[in-house]
Structures are given as structure tokens and as C-alpha cells.
Design an enzyme around this catalytic site. Structure first.
Site, PDB file in Angstrom:
ATOM      1  N   SER A   1       3.032 -55.712 -15.260  1.00  0.00           N
ATOM      2  CA  SER A   1       2.293 -56.418 -16.304  1.00  0.00           C
ATOM      3  C   SER A   1       1.941 -55.437 -17.409  1.00  0.00           C
ATOM      4  CB  SER A   1       1.011 -57.049 -15.739  1.00  0.00           C
ATOM      5  OG  SER A   1       0.350 -57.778 -16.750  1.00  0.00           O
ATOM      6  N   GLU A   2       2.084 -55.877 -18.660  1.00  0.00           N
ATOM      7  CA  GLU A   2       1.936 -54.951 -19.787  1.00  0.00           C
ATOM      8  C   GLU A   2       0.527 -54.398 -19.951  1.00  0.00           C
ATOM      9  OE1 GLU A   2       1.960 -57.975 -23.523  1.00  0.00           O
ATOM     10  OE2 GLU A   2       3.288 -58.360 -21.833  1.00  0.00           O
ATOM     11  N   ASN A   3      -0.479 -55.032 -19.311  1.00  0.00           N
ATOM     12  CA  ASN A   3      -1.820 -54.473 -19.399  1.00  0.00           C
ATOM     13  C   ASN A   3      -2.052 -53.345 -18.400  1.00  0.00           C
ATOM     14  OD1 ASN A   3      -1.668 -56.572 -17.437  1.00  0.00           O
ATOM     15  ND2 ASN A   3      -3.894 -56.648 -17.297  1.00  0.00           N
TER      16      ASN A   3
END
Length: 219
Positions: A55-57
Site C-alpha cells: 500500500s502506498e501509505n
């Protein structure tokens, strides 16, 4: 007397579509699932197949959605949905996450879209409407950085227009980046030569699919 025949077909539900996407993700793949429908893919990965979800976070090793009542809102994906973490999963700064995305370390990303062209151009962050809030997020980095970009979407808009088009009219996210489109009616490959059919729902005639899309589709 002339006789007419009508074809009947069932659209894939969102879960059926997610399962169809999950079916094609290979063992050992590192995958980013975009906001919206693509997040459902995590719930349908085949048992015994190791897929590492990013996930990009700043998460690597996400599991399926938590059971009702077991949500931890300190553990969320990029869409602010609660997720689970598999054994061996890790957290890190989002700058490191974007380095993964931009550096070609993702095997597949699965994104939603407003439009996809027959040759794989992607428009998924803005419709061009005046009062809409631009929210490109990491879509550009994912679409270009992943080794394969797949789109998961309904084939038609609520008004009945095809989201697969000859040329995108919405602002582009990436050019020629989409390899496959998984929709509620058919799975198609985007190529420099146009659309190619991978599969379609039972009962949907090839000619009818071409009529819905408004473009030729190689069988």
C-alpha cells in the site's frame, strides 16, 4: 415469419470480478491494489498462493479485510480502509513506498478508471469537471512504475457509455500503460493494435460486446 433471438447474460458482481482478477495474479507477485473496487481483490486471493500486497501509505504484507468488530483504525490502506497484516508484514515511510512504486519493484498494480483507451492509455484521476477536486494520489507513479498495470471497472457508465474508448477525453494518468481491463462483462487486453478478448460472461455475444464498447475487439 422472422424469428429473433435475445441473449441473456449476468454481469459479474463486484466480488466475482475481484475473484476473476485474483485468479490471474501469479504466485510470489508483489501487488498494489488501488482505492475502490481493487481493494476487494485481497479477499479473493487463492489459498496457497503467496501474494505480497503493498500500500502506498507504507505497508508491505497486507492481508484480507478484518472481520466485523476487529478493525484497527491505526492499520489502514491508502483509501483509509482498515486492513490486516500478515506475518512478516512491515511498515515504512511513504517516501520508501513511492521509491518501490517508481523503481519498478511492483509486479502488478490494479487500478480503477474513468476511461481506458484501446491502446492502454489510462484516465483515472479527474473527469475535467470545474468543481471537482483533483486527487491524483499515487496513480501516476503506480501506472507507469508497475511492471503490469491492470484496470478493474464496470464496462459502462451509469449513462450506458463505454469506459473503453478509442481515445480518452479525460485528463490522462499514463500513456500506453494498461495491459488488461477486467470488467463486469469481459476481460480484455489492450495492445498497440487495439483490444483483444480474453474472456466474457456467458451469454454475451461477441458482436453485442463490440456494440456495447463501440470498438472492434479481436477474438
Amino acid at each position: 415469419m422472422t424469428m429473433t433471438t435475445t441473449t441473456t447474460y449476468q454481469r459479474r458482481t463486484k466480488d466475482q470480478l475481484a475473484a476473476r482478477v485474483a485468479q490471474d495474479i501469479f504466485d510470489g507477485a508483489v501487488v498494489n491494489l488501488g482505492i475502490g473496487q481493487p481493494t476487494l481483490v485481497a479477499n479473493h486471493l487463492p489459498a496457497g498462493r503467496e501474494v505480497i500486497l503493498q500500500s502506498e501509505n507504507g505497508i508491505l504484507g497486507m492481508g484480507p479485510a478484518p472481520a466485523a468488530g476487529e478493525e484497527d483504525y491505526d492499520l489502514i490502506n491508502a483509501g483509509k480502509q482498515p486492513v490486516t497484516l500478515l506475518p512478516g508484514g512491515s511498515f515504512f515511510h511513504h517516501a520508501d513506498s513511492f521509491a518501490m512504486m517508481r523503481g519498478g519493484h511492483l509486479d502488478i498494480c490494479v487500478l480503477g478508471a474513468f476511461q481506458v483507451s484501446a491502446t492502454g492509455d489510462l484516465a483515472n484521476w479527474h473527469t475535467g469537471e470545474k468543481d471537482a477536486i483533483p486527487a491524483v494520489g499515487g496513480a501516476m507513479d503506480l501506472a507507469i512504475g508497475a511492471k503490469q498495470t491492470w484496470v478493474m471497472m464496470d464496462l459502462l457508465t451509469k449513462q450506458g457509455a463505454s469506459k473503453l474508448v478509442k481515445q480518452c477525453t479525460y485528463p490522462l494518468t499514463g500513456i500506453g500503460c494498461v495491459k488488461r481491463v477486467y470488467s463486469d462483462l469481459a476481460t480484455l487486453e489492450c495492445s498497440p493494435d487495439g483490444l483483444k478478448l480474453i474472456d466474457k460472461v456467458d451469454g454475451l455475444d461477441h458482436a453485442e460486446l463490440e456494440k456495447l464498447v463501440g470498438l472492434p475487439i479481436a477474438a
